[in-house]
Motif scaffolding. Sequence first.
Motif, PDB file in Angstrom:
ATOM      1  N   UNK A 127       1.045  -1.214  -0.186  1.00 30.99           N
ATOM      2  CA  UNK A 127      -0.055   0.025   0.007  1.00 30.99           C
ATOM      3  C   UNK A 127       0.907   1.418  -0.112  1.00 30.99           C
ATOM      4  N   UNK A 128       1.854   1.345   0.722  1.00 27.18           N
ATOM      5  CA  UNK A 128       2.911   2.281   0.758  1.00 27.18           C
ATOM      6  C   UNK A 128       3.503   2.549  -0.556  1.00 27.18           C
ATOM      7  N   UNK A 129       3.988   1.488  -1.279  1.00 26.54           N
ATOM      8  CA  UNK A 129       4.492   1.611  -2.688  1.00 26.54           C
ATOM      9  C   UNK A 129       3.565   2.102  -3.722  1.00 26.54           C
ATOM     10  N   UNK A 130       2.279   1.907  -3.511  1.00 26.11           N
ATOM     11  CA  UNK A 130       1.389   2.313  -4.521  1.00 26.11           C
ATOM     12  C   UNK A 130       1.072   3.816  -4.225  1.00 26.11           C
ATOM     13  N   UNK A 131       1.065   4.038  -2.814  1.00 29.08           N
ATOM     14  CA  UNK A 131       0.851   5.587  -2.574  1.00 29.08           C
ATOM     15  C   UNK A 131       1.980   6.497  -2.877  1.00 29.08           C
ATOM     16  N   UNK A 132       3.097   6.080  -2.891  1.00 31.61           N
ATOM     17  CA  UNK A 132       4.314   6.732  -3.385  1.00 31.61           C
ATOM     18  C   UNK A 132       4.507   6.695  -4.959  1.00 31.61           C
ATOM     19  N   UNK A 133       4.053   5.963  -5.598  1.00 34.20           N
ATOM     20  CA  UNK A 133       3.856   6.052  -7.157  1.00 34.20           C
ATOM     21  C   UNK A 133       2.877   7.007  -7.328  1.00 34.20           C
ATOM     22  N   UNK A 134       1.796   6.976  -6.622  1.00 35.38           N
ATOM     23  CA  UNK A 134       0.857   7.993  -7.050  1.00 35.38           C
ATOM     24  C   UNK A 134       1.225   9.226  -6.809  1.00 35.38           C
TER      25      UNK A 134
ATOM     26  N   UNK B  86       1.565   2.854 -11.833  1.00 33.30           N
ATOM     27  CA  UNK B  86       2.377   3.498 -12.572  1.00 33.30           C
ATOM     28  C   UNK B  86       1.615   4.294 -13.802  1.00 33.30           C
ATOM     29  N   UNK B  87       0.974   3.215 -14.533  1.00 32.80           N
ATOM     30  CA  UNK B  87       0.196   3.847 -15.718  1.00 32.80           C
ATOM     31  C   UNK B  87      -0.874   4.899 -15.254  1.00 32.80           C
ATOM     32  N   UNK B  88      -1.464   4.881 -14.104  1.00 31.49           N
ATOM     33  CA  UNK B  88      -2.451   5.958 -13.768  1.00 31.49           C
ATOM     34  C   UNK B  88      -1.488   7.152 -13.525  1.00 31.49           C
TER      35      UNK B  88
ATOM     36  N   UNK C 267      -8.701   7.339 -17.778  1.00 32.98           N
ATOM     37  CA  UNK C 267      -8.502   8.231 -16.726  1.00 32.98           C
ATOM     38  C   UNK C 267      -7.199   8.905 -17.000  1.00 32.98           C
ATOM     39  N   UNK C 268      -6.106   8.405 -17.161  1.00 34.95           N
ATOM     40  CA  UNK C 268      -4.899   8.907 -17.324  1.00 34.95           C
ATOM     41  C   UNK C 268      -4.582   9.510 -18.609  1.00 34.95           C
ATOM     42  N   UNK C 269      -5.437   9.191 -19.596  1.00 32.62           N
ATOM     43  CA  UNK C 269      -5.366   9.846 -20.828  1.00 32.62           C
ATOM     44  C   UNK C 269      -5.990  11.009 -20.772  1.00 32.62           C
ATOM     45  N   UNK C 270      -7.108  11.262 -20.120  1.00 31.54           N
ATOM     46  CA  UNK C 270      -7.840  12.434 -19.828  1.00 31.54           C
ATOM     47  C   UNK C 270      -7.255  13.506 -18.806  1.00 31.54           C
ATOM     48  N   UNK C 271      -6.448  12.991 -18.023  1.00 30.22           N
ATOM     49  CA  UNK C 271      -5.640  13.821 -17.237  1.00 30.22           C
ATOM     50  C   UNK C 271      -4.473  14.251 -17.903  1.00 30.22           C
ATOM     51  N   UNK C 272      -3.868  13.541 -18.834  1.00 29.50           N
ATOM     52  CA  UNK C 272      -2.678  13.872 -19.649  1.00 29.50           C
ATOM     53  C   UNK C 272      -2.872  15.067 -20.446  1.00 29.50           C
ATOM     54  N   UNK C 273      -4.038  15.317 -20.978  1.00 29.80           N
ATOM     55  CA  UNK C 273      -4.698  16.151 -21.584  1.00 29.80           C
ATOM     56  C   UNK C 273      -4.268  16.271 -23.261  1.00 29.80           C
TER      57      UNK C 273
END
Length: 560
Positions: free
Chosen positions: A356-363, A390-392, A422-428
């Motif tokens: 969980x900590x690793x995922x939080x750090x990736x975000x 990481x993709x997100x 969602x990632x593509x939408x944020x990427x813009x």
Amino acid sequence: MATVTVMTETPQPPDPQVKRDASALIRALRRRRFGREKNAPRRERIERDAAEALGDLGDQRALVPLRDWAVRHCDDLFLHGKAITSMGRIGGPAAADLLIGLLVQPPGTLTDAVSIGIWQASIARALAVVGDPRAIEPLTAVAYRSQSANYARTVTGAVREIGGPAAGDALLRLLTTPPNTTMQEMVLAHAVDDLGQLGEPRAVGPIAVWSRTEQANEYSGATIRSLLRIGGAGAVDALLDLIADPPATATRIQWQTQAATALGMLADQRALPRLQVLVPRLPQDQVRDEVITAIGAIGGPAAADILLGLLAEPPGDTAQARSGVTAAAARALGTAADPRALPTLQELVERSDDAGLRIAAVAGIGHVGGTAAADVLLRMVADPPLREAAAAALGGTGDPRALTLLLQYLHDGTVPAPVVTEALGRLGDQQAVEPLRTHLLAALAAPGEPSTTYASFAQALGALGDSSAVGPLRELLGSSYDNMLSKPTDAQFAAVVRSLALIGGPSAASTLDSLHIREPTAEQLKQAERSDNDYGYYQLLSSVKRHKDLVDAQRTVRRS
């Protein structure tokens, strides 16, 4: 003092045709019903239409006939509402005088609290349109004496809409008046909310005092929301006090978490020193995590310094508590978007055994953004346990290299479609519009995808804001969207109409206007709630939500 001359246009004489039309409509109101009972419905329609049309003409001569007609039909919500609304639209001091008279002295034939509440709420809405400050005091008095919380809400809202210093004064007096009944406690909660919407800085102290009273326990959300809307140093101090010393009630944790969230939204740097002191003193993990999140939301170098310190030496009496602080600080550090956080976050990902900590750090790395963060994330996608996170996170980097990889994932399905879209939408990047449209149309041609997938496509296309997406988005609604629970789901419907609102333009506006959701009446909802047909009841609730989502989207498009 210099004299200021206001230039105005020369008043134009009344249009004779308008005067003739108004006279005819006034006669229609004053004419008694036909003697034969079968003509009564026709007579009623004529009078109702006349009452509504007089509001369009704006002739002051219509005010007294409209008042008399409203009194004559006071027992009919629909009919008297037409006349009172028209009086408000005509406006002017004379309209205010007549409406105030009707407000403080309802017709004698109205005897029950509900009928009186409906009557006074209709008048309050009309007085808000007129905007005469003389109505503020009588409205406030009526609200305090009201026997219905819903109608009292309309009355205090009218005070707020009239606005100005007098409205603030009246609502402050209302707030500091001791309540004698549960209903009056609810009216004071309405006053708190209205003062927040007015942005009245003088209200911070009284609202802080109110928050310590027993009756405020059920209205923590309204209280925090008002302090957030008012803002400024006083509101910041009041919110910090609610975290450090919350009301001694069962809802103390709720007060603390909501206050912390509000401080993050205010993003006032003055809150950081006290928040830093509070973190090690807070015993509840939920509150502590929310405070750490608020520090990240406030952002800036000072916030990053605090969070880096928490990562280096996390406070806590147990290993679990310290791990919780570390995870919250890692997530918040990314939100603070300070480039200095990148090495620390990368180290957490590489050395921690806590998934969980690793995922939080990736975000967090994604929130830092930029080329350096993209470099780290592009290496992390090779690690299967981290690939999805990481993709997100790549969506937040703004790096063009992320587009190629995300489109590859969209095509081969290596990462779930909702994550990629969602990632593509944020990427813009506008180059993602055509692939998203193509994949959405393919999904529509072969039904079977979860509704969350369709909703994610809608959200991404809305974020990218390209008008070519309007057609596919309209297809997402299907042919039977009215009052349906299965096609599409409520979440899918909401995602589509919000995305159309974000795209804007004539095509999106036309599509939204073509949708017709029948909003159930209060009586229909009551009947469904009393029946054994659970599906029918939830179907009506779904229609209520969809109607609200649609109306909100249509308003957004019109404003844009």
